[in-house]
Design a protein around this motif. Sequence first.
Motif, PDB file in Angstrom:
ATOM      1  N   MET A   1       0.832  -1.152   0.000  1.00 62.24           N
ATOM      2  CA  MET A   1       0.000   0.000   0.000  1.00 62.24           C
ATOM      3  C   MET A   1       0.890   1.231   0.000  1.00 62.24           C
ATOM      4  O   MET A   1       1.865   1.290   0.729  1.00 62.24           O
ATOM      5  CB  MET A   1      -0.879   0.009   1.257  1.00 62.24           C
ATOM      6  N   ARG A  23      -2.933   5.405   6.654  1.00 60.50           N
ATOM      7  CA  ARG A  23      -2.281   4.139   7.016  1.00 60.50           C
ATOM      8  C   ARG A  23      -2.968   3.475   8.203  1.00 60.50           C
ATOM      9  O   ARG A  23      -3.119   2.254   8.247  1.00 60.50           O
ATOM     10  CB  ARG A  23      -0.809   4.375   7.335  1.00 60.50           C
ATOM     11  N   PHE A  26      -6.241   1.971   7.073  1.00 59.51           N
ATOM     12  CA  PHE A  26      -5.928   0.786   6.280  1.00 59.51           C
ATOM     13  C   PHE A  26      -5.521  -0.371   7.195  1.00 59.51           C
ATOM     14  O   PHE A  26      -5.928  -1.505   6.995  1.00 59.51           O
ATOM     15  CB  PHE A  26      -4.810   1.118   5.292  1.00 59.51           C
ATOM     16  N   ARG A  27      -4.728  -0.062   8.220  1.00 55.28           N
ATOM     17  CA  ARG A  27      -4.278  -1.098   9.157  1.00 55.28           C
ATOM     18  C   ARG A  27      -5.470  -1.733   9.877  1.00 55.28           C
ATOM     19  O   ARG A  27      -5.541  -2.950  10.035  1.00 55.28           O
ATOM     20  CB  ARG A  27      -3.319  -0.499  10.182  1.00 55.28           C
ATOM     21  N   ARG A  30      -7.392  -4.102   7.587  1.00 57.58           N
ATOM     22  CA  ARG A  30      -6.560  -5.122   6.935  1.00 57.58           C
ATOM     23  C   ARG A  30      -7.199  -6.512   6.943  1.00 57.58           C
ATOM     24  O   ARG A  30      -7.097  -7.257   5.974  1.00 57.58           O
ATOM     25  CB  ARG A  30      -5.201  -5.192   7.616  1.00 57.58           C
ATOM     26  N   ILE A  33      -9.614  -7.099   3.985  1.00 55.50           N
ATOM     27  CA  ILE A  33      -9.122  -6.881   2.619  1.00 55.50           C
ATOM     28  C   ILE A  33      -8.580  -8.192   2.061  1.00 55.50           C
ATOM     29  O   ILE A  33      -7.815  -8.895   2.723  1.00 55.50           O
ATOM     30  CB  ILE A  33      -8.019  -5.808   2.605  1.00 55.50           C
ATOM     31  N   LYS A  35      -6.272 -10.608   0.113  1.00 54.99           N
ATOM     32  CA  LYS A  35      -4.837 -10.570  -0.212  1.00 54.99           C
ATOM     33  C   LYS A  35      -4.640 -10.648  -1.725  1.00 54.99           C
ATOM     34  O   LYS A  35      -5.479 -11.149  -2.450  1.00 54.99           O
ATOM     35  CB  LYS A  35      -4.126 -11.722   0.469  1.00 54.99           C
TER      36      LYS A  35
END
Length: 66
Positions: A1, A23, A26-27, A30, A33, A35
């Motif tokens: 990312m 970030r 997004f973390r 995670r 999401i 892979k």
Amino acid sequence: MAVVVRRTLGNAVERNREKRLVREIFRKARASIVKGYDFVIIIRRRVAREYKDRSDSLSALLRRFT
């Protein structure tokens, strides 16, 4: 990312804060999401000032990839 912020958004401190917020969102997302995707997030302007609004916007975008 990767997170990219335009210089017109503000000085270095403001741009780095924007990156840190994205970030962190997004973390936290995670786990939901899939892979195998690489994301490049380009911040062109501030849309929402509140963390919750930003989190909801980015989470809605990320849900498209699940």
